[in-house]
Scaffold this motif. Structure first.
Motif, mmCIF file in Angstrom:
data_model
loop_
_atom_site.group_PDB
_atom_site.id
_atom_site.type_symbol
_atom_site.label_atom_id
_atom_site.label_comp_id
_atom_site.label_asym_id
_atom_site.label_seq_id
_atom_site.Cartn_x
_atom_site.Cartn_y
_atom_site.Cartn_z
ATOM 1 N N TYR A 76 0.841 -1.194 0.000
ATOM 2 C CA TYR A 76 0.000 0.000 0.000
ATOM 3 C C TYR A 76 0.878 1.246 0.000
ATOM 4 O O TYR A 76 2.083 1.163 0.160
ATOM 5 N N LEU A 77 0.271 2.394 -0.162
ATOM 6 C CA LEU A 77 1.013 3.649 -0.078
ATOM 7 C C LEU A 77 1.115 4.060 1.389
ATOM 8 O O LEU A 77 0.104 4.260 2.062
ATOM 9 N N ASP A 78 2.331 4.145 1.891
ATOM 10 C CA ASP A 78 2.601 4.509 3.281
ATOM 11 C C ASP A 78 3.633 5.633 3.261
ATOM 12 O O ASP A 78 4.786 5.410 2.917
ATOM 13 N N LYS B 223 0.637 11.458 -4.042
ATOM 14 C CA LYS B 223 -0.448 10.586 -4.505
ATOM 15 C C LYS B 223 -0.690 10.714 -6.001
ATOM 16 O O LYS B 223 -1.206 9.797 -6.630
ATOM 17 N N GLU B 224 -0.306 11.848 -6.589
ATOM 18 C CA GLU B 224 -0.441 12.022 -8.038
ATOM 19 C C GLU B 224 0.562 11.157 -8.794
ATOM 20 O O GLU B 224 0.315 10.764 -9.919
ATOM 21 N N TYR B 225 1.722 10.870 -8.169
ATOM 22 C CA TYR B 225 2.801 10.173 -8.861
ATOM 23 C C TYR B 225 3.009 8.733 -8.409
ATOM 24 O O TYR B 225 3.712 7.985 -9.083
ATOM 25 N N THR B 226 2.460 8.344 -7.264
ATOM 26 C CA THR B 226 2.665 6.983 -6.778
ATOM 27 C C THR B 226 1.338 6.365 -6.337
ATOM 28 O O THR B 226 0.434 7.066 -5.907
ATOM 29 N N GLN B 227 1.271 5.065 -6.451
ATOM 30 C CA GLN B 227 0.091 4.329 -5.999
ATOM 31 C C GLN B 227 0.417 3.446 -4.808
ATOM 32 O O GLN B 227 -0.458 3.150 -4.018
ATOM 33 N N ARG B 228 1.664 3.002 -4.698
ATOM 34 C CA ARG B 228 2.058 2.107 -3.620
ATOM 35 C C ARG B 228 3.512 2.294 -3.288
ATOM 36 O O ARG B 228 4.263 2.893 -4.041
ATOM 37 N N GLY B 229 3.906 1.804 -2.120
ATOM 38 C CA GLY B 229 5.281 1.899 -1.659
ATOM 39 C C GLY B 229 5.346 2.544 -0.288
ATOM 40 O O GLY B 229 4.427 3.213 0.149
#
Length: 67
Positions: free
Chosen positions: A31-33, A54-60
């Protein structure tokens, strides 16, 4: 859009009165953390930073250090 990444980045900005250093570390995660550490004077930027990420990543798992 970047879906997941592992990496490290560091950037610096300096002018006559101040110097900013930003370090970003990320590893794969389901998930995105996002974890942001910065001086209390800059806390009003936190929501803007999270929105931009959040515009550039979905998870990590992303750690951001601002000094």
């Amino acid at each position: 859009m970047i879906k997941s990444m592992t990496g490290f980045g560091r950037g610096e900005y300096a002018d006559e009165n101040r110097k900013f250093t930003v370090e970003i570390k990320s590893v794969n995660h389901r998930y995105l953390d996002v974890n942001i550490k910065m001086p209390k004077k800059l806390n009003f930027f936190e929501s803007s930073i999270r929105t931009l990420l959040k515009e550039y990543t979905q998870r990590g798992k992303i750690d951001i250090y601002i000094t």
